[in-house]
Design a protein around this motif. Sequence first.
Motif, PDB file in Angstrom:
ATOM      1  N   PHE A 524       0.925  -1.081   0.041  1.00  0.00           N
ATOM      2  CA  PHE A 524      -0.123  -0.154   0.214  1.00  0.00           C
ATOM      3  C   PHE A 524       0.774   1.443   0.021  1.00  0.00           C
ATOM      4  O   PHE A 524       1.547   1.463  -0.875  1.00  0.00           O
ATOM      5  N   ARG A 525       0.809   2.072   1.068  1.00  0.00           N
ATOM      6  CA  ARG A 525       1.622   3.387   1.290  1.00  0.00           C
ATOM      7  C   ARG A 525       3.146   3.111   1.040  1.00  0.00           C
ATOM      8  O   ARG A 525       3.770   4.033   1.073  1.00  0.00           O
ATOM      9  N   TYR A 526       3.518   2.080   1.340  1.00  0.00           N
ATOM     10  CA  TYR A 526       4.978   1.725   1.370  1.00  0.00           C
ATOM     11  C   TYR A 526       5.406   1.215   0.230  1.00  0.00           C
ATOM     12  O   TYR A 526       6.520   0.532  -0.012  1.00  0.00           O
ATOM     13  N   TYR A 527       4.615   1.100  -0.967  1.00  0.00           N
ATOM     14  CA  TYR A 527       4.974   0.480  -1.991  1.00  0.00           C
ATOM     15  C   TYR A 527       6.004   1.026  -2.771  1.00  0.00           C
ATOM     16  O   TYR A 527       6.574   2.617  -2.611  1.00  0.00           O
ATOM     17  N   VAL A 528       7.224   0.425  -3.420  1.00  0.00           N
ATOM     18  CA  VAL A 528       8.504   0.754  -3.843  1.00  0.00           C
ATOM     19  C   VAL A 528       8.483   0.195  -5.471  1.00  0.00           C
ATOM     20  O   VAL A 528       8.177  -0.818  -5.618  1.00  0.00           O
ATOM     21  N   SER A 529       8.404   1.250  -6.248  1.00  0.00           N
ATOM     22  CA  SER A 529       8.660   1.094  -7.753  1.00  0.00           C
ATOM     23  C   SER A 529      10.127   0.716  -7.862  1.00  0.00           C
ATOM     24  O   SER A 529      10.912   1.565  -8.042  1.00  0.00           O
TER      25      SER A 529
END
Length: 780
Positions: A524-529
Amino acid sequence: MPEKSPLRIFISYGHDEYAELAERMKNDLKERGHEVWFDRDRIRPGTDFELYIEDGLKWLTEDKSRARFLYLMTPHSVRRPDGFCLNELTSAMMKELSIFPVMVQMSEPPLSICRIQWLDMQECFPSCENTPYSVKFERLLAALEDRNWDFEGFEKNLLKVLNPIDFGPDMLRHLKDFTGREWLKKEIEEWLEGKRPGSKQVFWIKGKPGIGKTAISSWLASTMYEVVAVHFFRSDSTEKRDPVRFIHTLVYYLSTQIPEYREQLEVLSQPVEHYLEEYKNDPNDLFYNLVILPLHRAGMKDRKALAVVIDGLDEASEESGDNEIARLIARQLEKAPSWLKFIVTSRSEAGINAELQGVTNPCELDSALEENERDIREYLKMKLKPYLEEGMDEEKIILEILQKSEGLFVYVNAFMKALEEKALTLKDVGNFPGKLGEIYYTYFSSKFKDEDDYCENISPVLELILATVEPPDIELLSEVLGHKETQILRIIRRLGSLFERNENRIIPFHSTLTEWLASEDRSFRYYVSEKEGHKRLAEYGPEKYRKVMDREEYETDKDYVVKNLEIHLYEAGMDEELEELLKETVESSEEKVWKTVVFFNVCDHVIERYDFDKEERLKKIIIELSPSAIGKSLADTMNELGKKHENRGKSLWCLFVHEKVLAVYESLLEKDPEDENLQRNLGVSLNDVGRIHEGLGEGKKALEYYRRTLEIRRLLVEKEPRIVDRYISLAFALLDISRVTTNEEEKRGFVMEAKSITKSLVDAGVSHLELNTLRKIFSL
């Protein structure tokens, strides 16, 4: 007194008859002006031995620039599993201290340090006037004071030509706080001793991701004296999953652990490097010539079983499910001495099942096993002690962790790291995270409450960690992000114990963590691309790339971005920039090493990860490259690339590559039609294309290329009839064409001619490796 600052030296030795030599070295080092930690001087009767040893190692770490860990190797000091010196060595390595091994009595160096050269002081005991102690001690001083740890000999040459992978860091990461699994070790010992019914040559430990297979591999390699080599396969490391690099590393490890085997390597008919070059694209023949044959010639029929540990075999699998390493092991074990065995860990996969079904004893490491639960309980009882407060129900806490973990050690480890970082508390019993992903989410939520701060400062570092093809170091992160190293170090410290520092490189504690970060649905908000990480590296790289283009020498270790820039351009989807850079690289007139390295790396990366039918981007660029611009050195590199992947289910890719190489050699020969080296290379290239067509079942196409090969090889023999290699190549060309021609009379004629050539060479007393193959074919 030395001119430089006195060193701090810890002497680790076995308390055996060689202690006298250790004491003499201690006295001479102190006389030289160095500070020496020596247990006989420090430990008083009735005191805690382990505590004093730990104090000595802490004393070393106070100033690592002056710290030296001197490890005196004797059978007593290196013995597994109960050698206390091994504990000292492991602790020193975990503290990243400089290790200096000295061979006092011939013994097998621990696998964790077998890549480090050792100083031979075997003739220095007992201490007397006629030993070479003084000369050897001066060499030891030079090594300690000037870090000149470079000694001549066969071991040094093997280390240089084999360049084995160092798995010491992999092992150490998983040994900390290891506990349990004694039941599994007992099963393995019974298997090695032949006490289990139907014992085969492979003991296969199968289990889910996160159940602790790598920790088990590390533990077995560190504690079982029967283990003589170890290899950790990793899907994210091209080097660690390469079959040829696996064999290089295996040969080196075996040479350090089996003296009789090392002696056979020394007396091979050709130097080791000859075989490495001859069979660099043929793992089966390389394994046979450098492992199987020397082991048989060593004459150790009645010896006790020895084992090679292979961890993560599934991580060497191709997308198709094929596993070349499993196939290699299955084929070669049929020829190997019966005492050579393999302990393999992996997930259960159909491809591995198919290859190993005839040679393996499977052991299912089931998360629901009673023994597995008992191991987790033992681990938790040890680790939870510092966090238990008065009135807390220890059993209730352990039960809940056990239930939520579903028997996976990775959950338990992540839970403990979250507890250590105060992201969790034992007071939350009844509300512990239910899945591994929930632990990661809880951990990150406690660490990074400010979303803007996370996006601005933390996420860019994580993007690079996910995108790099090998663990990044602090310097690389600093350069790419334009931060000072101190700023990067502060960010790494904020990430906490889920990211470990090893020799200044940043390593996620488990692959499930990077998988969670890269999944937007789960993190979620800690997703890293990861793609953004590739883009950052791709945008940073060109400036550094231009500098290397002007440099005379290419520094592989320092130029990470350069050697992998085209990979990051590809993964970032920056196709125009990739095409421009590839064309610039290929079409530059200068022949420099960096050109072949960067070109090979991007092609290797794409071939490994993408199906031929679905990939169009790189193929389009290669098709448009002018054959006349590619040149011989890059053509040779492409040739190696094609042969490397030929046995890995990548036939269409290999055909594509070899056809491009063929076009290059044809273009070069148009400019210089009399160049015999180019003619020979063209013949090899035609043969490569024909062989792949034959493998694809396209006999007519194969015949066309084999005929052209035969024509060239006849011509080369006519030009220079005194060169033996040309006759051998001609014989093989005749056999190749005999396999695919449908004309029986023609087939017989080609076979008879090849046999006649072979007999003539044998009668002339010619000695040649490939001639031996021909002799076997014709029983000559």
